[in-house]
Motif scaffolding. Sequence first.
Motif, PDB file in Angstrom:
ATOM      1  N   SER A  19      14.479  33.895  93.785  1.00  0.00           N
ATOM      2  CA  SER A  19      15.357  33.163  92.859  1.00  0.00           C
ATOM      3  C   SER A  19      14.696  32.993  91.503  1.00  0.00           C
ATOM      4  O   SER A  19      15.339  33.207  90.460  1.00  0.00           O
ATOM      5  N   PHE A  20      13.432  32.614  91.492  1.00  0.00           N
ATOM      6  CA  PHE A  20      12.719  32.370  90.241  1.00  0.00           C
ATOM      7  C   PHE A  20      12.666  33.635  89.394  1.00  0.00           C
ATOM      8  O   PHE A  20      13.010  33.624  88.202  1.00  0.00           O
ATOM      9  N   PHE A  21      12.260  34.728  90.008  1.00  0.00           N
ATOM     10  CA  PHE A  21      12.104  35.960  89.231  1.00  0.00           C
ATOM     11  C   PHE A  21      13.455  36.581  88.877  1.00  0.00           C
ATOM     12  O   PHE A  21      13.596  37.195  87.821  1.00  0.00           O
ATOM     13  N   LEU A  39      20.006  30.628  90.445  1.00  0.00           N
ATOM     14  CA  LEU A  39      20.129  29.170  90.552  1.00  0.00           C
ATOM     15  C   LEU A  39      20.946  28.772  91.777  1.00  0.00           C
ATOM     16  O   LEU A  39      20.637  27.782  92.447  1.00  0.00           O
ATOM     17  N   ALA A  40      22.007  29.552  92.061  1.00  0.00           N
ATOM     18  CA  ALA A  40      22.867  29.228  93.201  1.00  0.00           C
ATOM     19  C   ALA A  40      22.128  29.385  94.523  1.00  0.00           C
ATOM     20  O   ALA A  40      22.358  28.618  95.476  1.00  0.00           O
ATOM     21  N   LEU A  41      21.224  30.366  94.599  1.00  0.00           N
ATOM     22  CA  LEU A  41      20.515  30.625  95.860  1.00  0.00           C
ATOM     23  C   LEU A  41      19.591  29.474  96.267  1.00  0.00           C
ATOM     24  O   LEU A  41      19.710  28.955  97.394  1.00  0.00           O
ATOM     25  N   PRO A  42      18.661  29.013  95.409  1.00  0.00           N
ATOM     26  CA  PRO A  42      17.803  27.900  95.850  1.00  0.00           C
ATOM     27  C   PRO A  42      18.578  26.601  96.046  1.00  0.00           C
ATOM     28  O   PRO A  42      18.226  25.802  96.920  1.00  0.00           O
ATOM     29  N   ALA A  43      19.629  26.394  95.243  1.00  0.00           N
ATOM     30  CA  ALA A  43      20.444  25.187  95.427  1.00  0.00           C
ATOM     31  C   ALA A  43      21.120  25.208  96.798  1.00  0.00           C
ATOM     32  O   ALA A  43      21.143  24.188  97.512  1.00  0.00           O
TER      33      ALA A  43
END
Length: 546
Positions: free
Chosen positions: A316-318, A354-358
């Motif tokens: 997600s970050f990258f 952003l949607a994935l870690p949330a």
Amino acid sequence: MKINKIFFLVLICACFAAYGAYLHNDFVLDDRVLVLENPFIKSAQFLPGVFKAGLYEYWTGPQAYDRMFRPLQMLSYYFDYRLWGLDPAGYRFTNLILHLLSAFLVFYLIFKLFKDNLLAGSCSLIFLLHPVQISSVVYISARGDLLSGLFILSSCAAFIKFMEKEDYRFYLCGIAAAALALLSRENALLTLFFLMLIGFLFYRRKLKFRFWAGFIVLYACYFLARIFALGPGALATHPVYFTGPQKLINFANVVFRYLLIFIWPVNLGIFHLTNFIGKLSAASLSVFALCLALIMTAAAVCFRKLLDLPAVFKFSFFWFLIGMLPVFLYFDAYPALGKSLMAESWLYLPLLGLALPASYFLLRFKKGALLVFAWAALLGMIVIFNSRYWKSEVPFYRRAMRFLPEDNPLQRKLAEAYLREGELPGADEAIRNVEKYHPDSPAAISLRGDYYLASGSPEAARDCYRSILVKGFLTDYSMSLCYSRLGERAKAIEFGRESFRLNPFFLPNIVHLSGLYREAGDTAEAERYSVLAQRLDPKNIRGIRK
């Protein structure tokens, strides 16, 4: 584990429930140039022109830098025009289908990487329904974002399939999808970086250098095609406004504000501006250098722990960081605004990061699935609520300008919209706001002339247009209209022909010239312009007299 196909049905229902209210809204902003007045999308005879010029250049002329070579976007409008004519509902329906397909691919991508149906479904649902996507999904001129996003995700999906099956047919499909993405929008240059992220995080043992060779060759061919189509200035970029620490600090500020929009998506208006962080004092630079040193030290100390983080957070970050690279390059591309520009559509693909870690965080709770669907329902309601601002041009511009300073380019667009709708008091107010900041500018003078022409004062309008020192095809067309209403047909024809010389694709002027020659009894010239108009608009949507 197999893909649970029920999620696809949920995504289809959610998409049309949330965005269906937008279908019959009017064209707004650049839709007028890219669709309504665009000759290249209306006739196969002129279609090759999409491969020879930038996106707006049939209207503006060649640009000095940041030229938009997006032939696939124009081709998509051509097929829309064949199906729907100039009904905005058809164009928006196409946008909805493209966005829905991207949501399917997000589901597929996350499932393949993390083997979790619920995580994939939650992430794709948030990607589909987050209100920041409105400016990409329902804004017809943002078709490039949807096309490039779809084909970038398709390339990633094909690459994953290739890494799993080692079947070079999927590899070639990935290259083909990347090529289509490059012909849709320039941000597709990020495709290789997204593929490298997937390869190094999930398939490192299988990776070989030759896997990137095909994409590198593709990029070389793309740059050559741009140069061949657009000439020597095809690769020119805007002058650098910020460099070094100032660039990084201002970019961090922009990223922070994008995160706020993701968390609290209620004040949406397609564009946002945030103040530049100006010159840094020696003390500020020292603090920045100290903070940077601390961050790098902490990163070095925590490097092993970073490697132990769940792959969800690393991916997600990258993904988000890679997706934001165009923002890093272009947030300061319009220094005349005096602020950093933030387009909501720039978050279209990075939103996945952003949607994935949330989603992952919410699903850790006991009733995490319920929390995700409740959040998605709330986002969907915000999307539906915002549909009233897209009904037509006037409410759209009034909404967008709430997030911009009073001196902004949309003031002119608002005045033009009022004039088209015949609301002269509103037009006068908007024109006064333009005149307040730019009293002697061609834009302000032209708008005042348009106002006089709409209010039945062609003499006053003519005097305004005459005072413009640098005239263009629109000014000459307006002068022709003035002289036509004043009964001076010869002058009207003279200015109409000059407008045609400057822009031979501007259909209203061609139709106007045909009428002028018919009134003058010159049937041959009238027929010549009438035939040209019919070639430019084969569906005869303008009601061209035969």
